[in-house]
Design a protein around this motif. Structure first.
Motif, short mmCIF file in Angstrom:
data_model
loop_
_atom_site.label_atom_id
_atom_site.label_comp_id
_atom_site.label_asym_id
_atom_site.label_seq_id
_atom_site.Cartn_x
_atom_site.Cartn_y
_atom_site.Cartn_z
N ARG B 206 1.76 0.76 3.05
CA ARG B 206 3.19 0.67 2.81
C ARG B 206 3.51 0.49 1.33
O ARG B 206 4.57 0.88 0.85
CB ARG B 206 3.75 -0.51 3.62
N ARG B 233 -1.46 1.57 9.84
CA ARG B 233 -0.55 1.70 10.97
C ARG B 233 0.90 1.55 10.53
O ARG B 233 1.80 2.21 11.07
CB ARG B 233 -0.89 0.64 12.02
N GLN B 249 -8.18 -0.72 14.02
CA GLN B 249 -8.48 -1.07 15.40
C GLN B 249 -7.96 -0.03 16.38
O GLN B 249 -8.67 0.38 17.29
CB GLN B 249 -7.84 -2.42 15.72
N THR B 250 -6.72 0.38 16.20
CA THR B 250 -6.14 1.35 17.14
C THR B 250 -6.12 2.76 16.55
O THR B 250 -5.48 3.65 17.09
CB THR B 250 -4.71 0.93 17.54
N GLY B 251 -6.83 2.94 15.46
CA GLY B 251 -6.95 4.26 14.88
C GLY B 251 -8.42 4.61 14.78
O GLY B 251 -9.19 4.32 15.69
N GLY B 263 -2.23 0.27 -2.05
CA GLY B 263 -1.06 -0.41 -1.47
C GLY B 263 -1.28 -0.80 -0.03
O GLY B 263 -0.39 -0.73 0.81
N SER B 265 -2.53 -3.93 2.50
CA SER B 265 -2.70 -5.38 2.41
C SER B 265 -4.07 -5.84 2.89
O SER B 265 -4.61 -6.82 2.39
CB SER B 265 -1.60 -6.09 3.21
N GLY B 266 -4.63 -5.14 3.89
CA GLY B 266 -5.94 -5.55 4.39
C GLY B 266 -5.85 -6.46 5.60
O GLY B 266 -6.60 -7.44 5.71
N ALA B 267 -4.96 -6.13 6.54
CA ALA B 267 -4.84 -6.88 7.79
C ALA B 267 -6.14 -6.73 8.59
O ALA B 267 -6.82 -5.71 8.48
CB ALA B 267 -3.67 -6.33 8.61
N GLN B 269 -6.72 -5.95 11.54
CA GLN B 269 -6.80 -4.74 12.37
C GLN B 269 -7.15 -3.52 11.53
O GLN B 269 -7.74 -2.57 12.02
CB GLN B 269 -5.49 -4.49 13.11
N HIS B 270 -6.75 -3.53 10.27
CA HIS B 270 -7.12 -2.43 9.40
C HIS B 270 -8.59 -2.58 8.98
O HIS B 270 -9.36 -1.62 9.03
CB HIS B 270 -6.21 -2.36 8.18
N LYS B 285 -0.71 -4.68 -5.96
CA LYS B 285 -0.05 -5.45 -7.03
C LYS B 285 -0.15 -6.95 -6.78
O LYS B 285 0.13 -7.75 -7.66
CB LYS B 285 1.40 -5.00 -7.20
N ASP B 286 -0.56 -7.31 -5.56
CA ASP B 286 -0.67 -8.73 -5.23
C ASP B 286 -2.14 -9.16 -5.31
O ASP B 286 -2.96 -8.78 -4.47
CB ASP B 286 -0.12 -8.93 -3.81
N ALA B 289 -3.82 -10.35 -2.13
CA ALA B 289 -3.91 -9.51 -0.93
C ALA B 289 -5.31 -9.62 -0.32
O ALA B 289 -6.30 -9.57 -1.04
CB ALA B 289 -3.59 -8.06 -1.27
N GLY B 301 -2.50 -4.17 -9.73
CA GLY B 301 -1.49 -3.42 -10.46
C GLY B 301 -0.66 -2.58 -9.53
O GLY B 301 -0.89 -2.54 -8.32
N VAL B 303 0.59 0.70 -7.85
CA VAL B 303 0.02 2.02 -7.54
C VAL B 303 0.79 3.15 -8.24
O VAL B 303 0.21 4.16 -8.61
CB VAL B 303 -0.05 2.34 -6.02
C1 LIG Z 1 -2.72 -4.64 18.27
C2 LIG Z 1 -2.57 -4.22 16.83
C3 LIG Z 1 -3.30 -3.12 16.40
C4 LIG Z 1 -3.19 -2.71 15.07
N1 LIG Z 1 -3.93 -1.63 14.67
C5 LIG Z 1 -3.88 -1.26 13.37
C6 LIG Z 1 -4.66 -0.16 12.89
O1 LIG Z 1 -5.38 0.51 13.64
N2 LIG Z 1 -4.60 0.15 11.57
C7 LIG Z 1 -3.81 -0.54 10.69
O2 LIG Z 1 -3.80 -0.19 9.50
N3 LIG Z 1 -3.05 -1.56 11.13
C8 LIG Z 1 -3.06 -1.93 12.43
N4 LIG Z 1 -2.26 -2.95 12.84
C9 LIG Z 1 -1.23 -3.46 11.91
C10 LIG Z 1 -1.73 -4.45 10.88
O3 LIG Z 1 -1.65 -5.74 11.45
C11 LIG Z 1 -0.87 -4.41 9.62
O4 LIG Z 1 0.48 -4.62 9.97
C12 LIG Z 1 -0.95 -3.10 8.83
O5 LIG Z 1 -2.30 -2.73 8.62
C13 LIG Z 1 -0.28 -3.26 7.50
O6 LIG Z 1 -0.21 -2.04 6.82
P1 LIG Z 1 -0.04 -1.99 5.23
O7 LIG Z 1 -1.21 -2.63 4.59
O8 LIG Z 1 0.24 -0.57 4.90
O9 LIG Z 1 1.31 -2.76 4.98
P2 LIG Z 1 1.63 -4.20 4.42
O10 LIG Z 1 0.90 -5.24 5.16
O11 LIG Z 1 3.10 -4.27 4.33
O12 LIG Z 1 1.00 -4.18 2.96
C14 LIG Z 1 1.49 -3.47 1.86
C15 LIG Z 1 0.70 -3.90 0.66
O13 LIG Z 1 1.09 -3.13 -0.46
C16 LIG Z 1 1.18 -3.95 -1.60
N5 LIG Z 1 2.13 -3.31 -2.51
C17 LIG Z 1 3.49 -3.20 -2.39
N6 LIG Z 1 3.99 -2.49 -3.37
C18 LIG Z 1 2.97 -2.13 -4.18
C19 LIG Z 1 2.86 -1.39 -5.39
N7 LIG Z 1 3.93 -0.83 -5.96
N8 LIG Z 1 1.63 -1.23 -5.93
C20 LIG Z 1 0.53 -1.80 -5.35
N9 LIG Z 1 0.58 -2.48 -4.22
C21 LIG Z 1 1.78 -2.65 -3.63
C22 LIG Z 1 1.62 -5.28 -1.10
O14 LIG Z 1 1.21 -6.32 -2.00
C23 LIG Z 1 0.92 -5.37 0.26
O15 LIG Z 1 -0.35 -6.01 0.14
C24 LIG Z 1 -2.35 -3.39 14.16
C25 LIG Z 1 -1.63 -4.50 14.61
C26 LIG Z 1 -1.72 -4.91 15.92
C27 LIG Z 1 -0.95 -6.11 16.36
#
Ligand SMILES: Cc1cc2nc3c(=O)[nH]c(=O)nc-3n(C[C@H](O)[C@H](O)[C@H](O)COP(=O)(O)OP(=O)(O)OC[C@H]3O[C@@H](n4cnc5c(N)ncnc54)[C@H](O)[C@@H]3O)c2cc1C
Ligand SMILES: Nc1ncnc2c1ncn2[C@@H]1O[C@H](COP(=O)(O)O)[C@@H](O)[C@H]1O
Lengths: 252, 316
Positions: B206, B233, B249-251, B263, B265-267, B269-270, B285-286, B289, B301, B303
C-alpha cells in the motif's frame, strides 16, 4: 437443502508462537474461529436468504475449547452444532472419515469449509471428504449461487479463475473475497446459548490418525539487517545495487 | 517405483517437476523414479521429463486437455496401483493440493502435505513442513505400503539430468466423466516471469501509493532487472492488482533468491508467504516497520524517491 459447515479454532494470527519440548504450546494463546471458516458459515447463512435451506449444522472435531468457536458459529446464525471432542491431533485424511460419516447421518447436501486452515495449512480436508463421499469439490471459491440442485460460481485455479456449474451434493471450500462475515450481535450471542450443541463420542467413528507428529521447531533465519539511510535517494539506491550485485550476488 | 506427477504449463515442464525429482532422489525411497505426464499434446513435455527420470509414463489424451481434480485423481491412482508405487509425489500447486488428498483416500494411503524435506526411515517416510504461518517447522511421519505427498514449490533444488534419458511409455487410462462444468475462464496472464519460477521478485504494498505508482515503480523496477511482480493483500483488495500476484498466507508462497518489498509493512500473513526467501530487501519510510526485522538489506525512505533512483541506476 441441508448444509454442514466445518469449524476449527486457531491461534490469533498475531499471537506469539512458542514451542515446548516437541510441540507448539498453545497454553495462554488466544484461540479464535478460523477466518476461513467464518467465510464458510457466512456463505451458508447467505444461501439461506436466496435458496431453500432447511438447516445449517456446524461441526468441529477438537479439544474442549473448540466449543467457543461453535458458539461463535451459532451466534452468527447456524441452527445447531456438533462437537466431537478429542485432544488428539488428526490429519486431514483421517478427519475426512469423520466428516463423511457426519454428512451421511445428517443427510447433508452441501459441505462448506475453509479452503486452507491458517495454522496447519493442509488444504486437504475438503478434497478428502469429497472423495470419501464420492462428491465433486470446488476449492478456493469466491462466488457461489444455488438454484435448485445446481451450484454455480467462480473459483481460483492455478493460472486465474474459472466459472463453474455443478450439481449437489458437493463440497465447497471458501476463499478470501467470498463474503464479508457478519459479527454476532449481543442478542444473537445470548440466543446461541440456548441452541443445541451436541457432544458426539469420537469412539463411535472408528478413526485413527494416519500421520504421526514427531516434533516442532522454531527456525529463524539469521538476517543481515543492513540498513541504509534513504535521505539521499541517489546514494542509497547506488549503495543498495552495489550490495545486491557484489555482496548478495543476486543481480547481474 | 516412486511416482512423480509432472507439472507443466504451455508445453513446458515446470520447475516444480524438477524439484520433485530432487525430492524423490534425496528421499532414500527405493525404486525407479517414474514421471507421469498427463495432458494433451504433451510429447515435448515427456521428452523433457525423460531427461531427469528413469522412465516416463505418458497419458496424452483429449480427455486430459482440461484439468479436473476427479479425472486427475483417477489417473494417478490407477497408475500408482498398476505400478505398485511406494511413493506418489504431487506438486504443491493449487491444483496439485486439490487432487492429492483424493488420491490418498482412493489408495487408502497417508498424505503428507506441502513437504520441504523427505527422508525414508525404514518403512516409514519422514517429512518436514512449515506450519503456524511458516513460523514453525514440523516433522511428521507416515508409514504404509504407499504414501502420498505434495511437495512445496521452491522447497527443493531443481534436478539436473542424470545418466541416459529414461524410456517413454504410452499408457491407457480409464477416466471418469468430469462432473464440474467450466463456464468460462479468466487467465491472469502476466507477461513476466511467473512468481513460482522467478529468481527475483519485486513486490509492492500500500505504501507505493496508487495503481499508477505501482505500474511505474514496481513494474518498472521489475522490468529493469527481469523480476516477477508480487503484491500484498491490501493492494489486491484495493483492486490495484490481480489476485494472481498476491503473496502470503492466502496468496502464493515464494522463495526467490531476492525478494524486494516496496512499501510493504510485513504483516505475519505476508511474511508467511515470502519469509523463506534467500535475501529480503525492504524499502519503507517507517524504520519500525516489521518487514525490516526479516530484511537483509533495508532502506528507510520514501519509495517515490528511492525507486526512481533505483530504476535509473539499474539501467546502467
Ligand atoms: C486471514 C488473513 C489472510 C491474509 N492473507 C494475506 C496475504 O496472503 N498476503 C498479504 O500480503 N496480506 C495478507 N493479509 C493482510 C495482512 O494482515 C496485511 O493487512 C497486509 O499484508 C498489509 O499490506 P501492506 O503491507 O501493503 O499495507 P500496510 O500494512 O498498510 O503497509 C504499508 C506500508 O507502507 C509504508 N509506506 C507508506 N508510504 C510509504 C512511502 N511513501 N514510502 C515507503 N514506505 C511507505 C508504511 O510505513 C507501511 O509499513 C491477510 C490477513 C488476514 C486476516
Ligand atoms: N478438526 C477440525 N474440525 C472441524 N473442521 C476442521 C477441522 N480441521 C479442519 N477443518 C476444516 O477444514 C478446513 C481446511 O482445513 P485444512 O484442510 O486442514 O487446511 C478448515 O478451515 C476447517 O473448515
Amino acid at each position: 437443502m441441508k448444509i454442514l459447515t466445518l469449524v476449527r479454532q486457531v491461534p490469533d494470527a498475531e499471537a506469539r508462537v512458542k514451542v515446548s519440548g516437541d510441540r507448539v504450546d498453545l497454553d495462554g494463546t488466544t484461540l479464535v474461529i478460523d477466518g476461513m471458516d467464518e467465510y464458510g458459515v457466512e456463505e451458508a447463512l447467505r444461501l439461506r436468504e436466496s435458496a431453500n435451506v432447511e438447516e445449517i449444522v456446524a461441526l468441529a472435531i477438537g479439544p474442549k475449547k473448540v466449543e467457543d468457536a461453535l458458539r461463535t458459529a451459532l451466534a452468527m446464525g447456524v441452527d445447531r452444532a456438533i462437537h466431537i471432542e478429542t485432544d488428539e491431533r488428526f490429519d486431514a485424511v483421517s478427519l475426512s472419515k469423520i466428516v463423511a460419516q457426519v454428512a451421511g447421518s445428517e443427510g447433508t447436501d452441501l459441505i462448506l469449509l475453509g479452503g486452507q486452515e491458517a495454522d496447519w495449512d493442509s488444504q486437504a480436508l475438503g478434497a478428502a471428504s469429497a472423495e470419501r463421499l464420492g462428491w465433486p469439490q470446488l476449492t478456493w471459491t469466491n462466488e457461489l449461487k444455488v438454484d435448485g440442485d445446481t451450484l454455480t460460481g467462480r473459483h481460483d485455479v492455478d493460472d486465474g479463475n474459472e466459472g463453474f456449474k455443478v450439481s449437489l451434493p458437493a463440497v465447497v471450500t471458501a476463499q478470501q473475497g467470498l463474503n464479508e462475515p457478519r459479527y454476532p450481535t449481543l442478542p444473537n450471542i445470548m440466543k446461541a446459548k440456548k441452541k443445541e450443541l451436541r457432544k458426539d463420542d469420537l469412539g463411535g467413528y472408528n478413526v485413527q490418525p494416519s500421520v504421526k507428529y514427531l516434533g516442532a521447531e522454531i527456525q529463524t533465519r539469521a538476517r543481515l539487517n543492513k540498513m541504509i539511510d534513504g535521505k539521499d535517494p541517489q546514494a542509497a539506491a547506488e549503495q543498495l545495487l552495489e550490495l545486491l550485485r557484489n555482496e548478495a550476488k543476486v543481480l547481474a | 517405483m516412486i511416482l512423480v506427477v509432472a507439472e507443466h504449463t504451455g508445453g513446458k515442464l515446470a520447475k516444480a517437476t524438477l524439484e520433485m525429482v530432487t525430492a524423490a532422489r534425496d528421499s532414500g525411497r527405493e525404486g525407479p523414479i517414474t514421471l507421469l505426464v498427463l495432458g494433451q499434446d504433451v510429447a515435448g513435455v515427456a521428452t523433457e521429463a525423460a531427461a531427469v527420470a528413469d522412465q516416463v509414463l505418458v497419458g496424452d489424451l483429449p480427455a486430459l486437455a482440461q484439468y479436473n481434480p476427479e479425472v486427475w485423481a483417477a489417473a494417478v491412482t490407477q497408475i500408482a496401483k498398476e505400478g505398485e508405487a511406494s511413493t506418489v509425489l504431487i506438486g504443491g500447486s493449487r491444483s496439485g493440493r486439490e487432487y492429492a488428498p483424493r488420491v490418498a483416500v482412493k489408495l487408502d494411503a497417508p498424505y503428507l502435505e506441502d513437504v520441504i524435506k523427505l527422508t525414508a526411515s525404514g518403512e516409514a517416510l519422514q517429512a518436514q513442513r512449515y506450519t503456524y504461518l511458516a513460523r514453525v517447522t514440523e516433522t511428521v511421519e507416515a508409514s504404509g505400503p504407499i504414501i502420498v505427498a505434495s511437495v512445496k514449490p521452491g522447497g527443493f533444488a531443481p534436478a539436473a539430468p542424470a545418466g541416459a534419458a529414461g524410456e517413454q511409455y504410452d499408457i491407457e487410462l480409464e477416466l471418469p466423466t468430469p462432473r464440474t462444468e467450466v463456464t468460462g475462464k479468466n487467465v491472469e496472464k502476466t507477461s513476466r516471469v511467473a512468481l513460482s519460477e522467478a529468481e527475483v521478485i519485486v513486490t509492492g504494498g500500500r505504501g507505493v501509493g496508487s495503481p499508477e505508482n505501482f505500474a511505474q515503480y514496481v513494474e518498472g523496477l521489475a522490468d529493469n532487472i527481469g523480476a516477477g511482480v508480487g503484491a500484498t493483500r491490501a493492494v489486491v483488495d484495493a483492486g490495484w492488482r490481480p489476485y494472481a500476484e498476491q503473496v502470503g498466507q492466502t496468496g502464493k508462497t515464494v522463495q526467490p533468491k531476492a525478494y524486494i518489498a516496496l512499501g510493504v509493512s510485513g504483516a505475519v500473513q505476508h511474511l508467511s508467504g515470502m519469509g523463506k526467501s534467500k535475501n529480503i530487501i525492504a524499502i519503507n519510510k517507517d524504520a519500525e516497520a516489521p518487514i525490516f526485522k526479516v530484511a537483509d538489506y533495508g532502506i528507510v525512505g520514501d519509495v517515490n524517491l528511492i525507486v526512481p533512483a533505483l530504476i535509473a541506476a539499474s539501467k546502467k
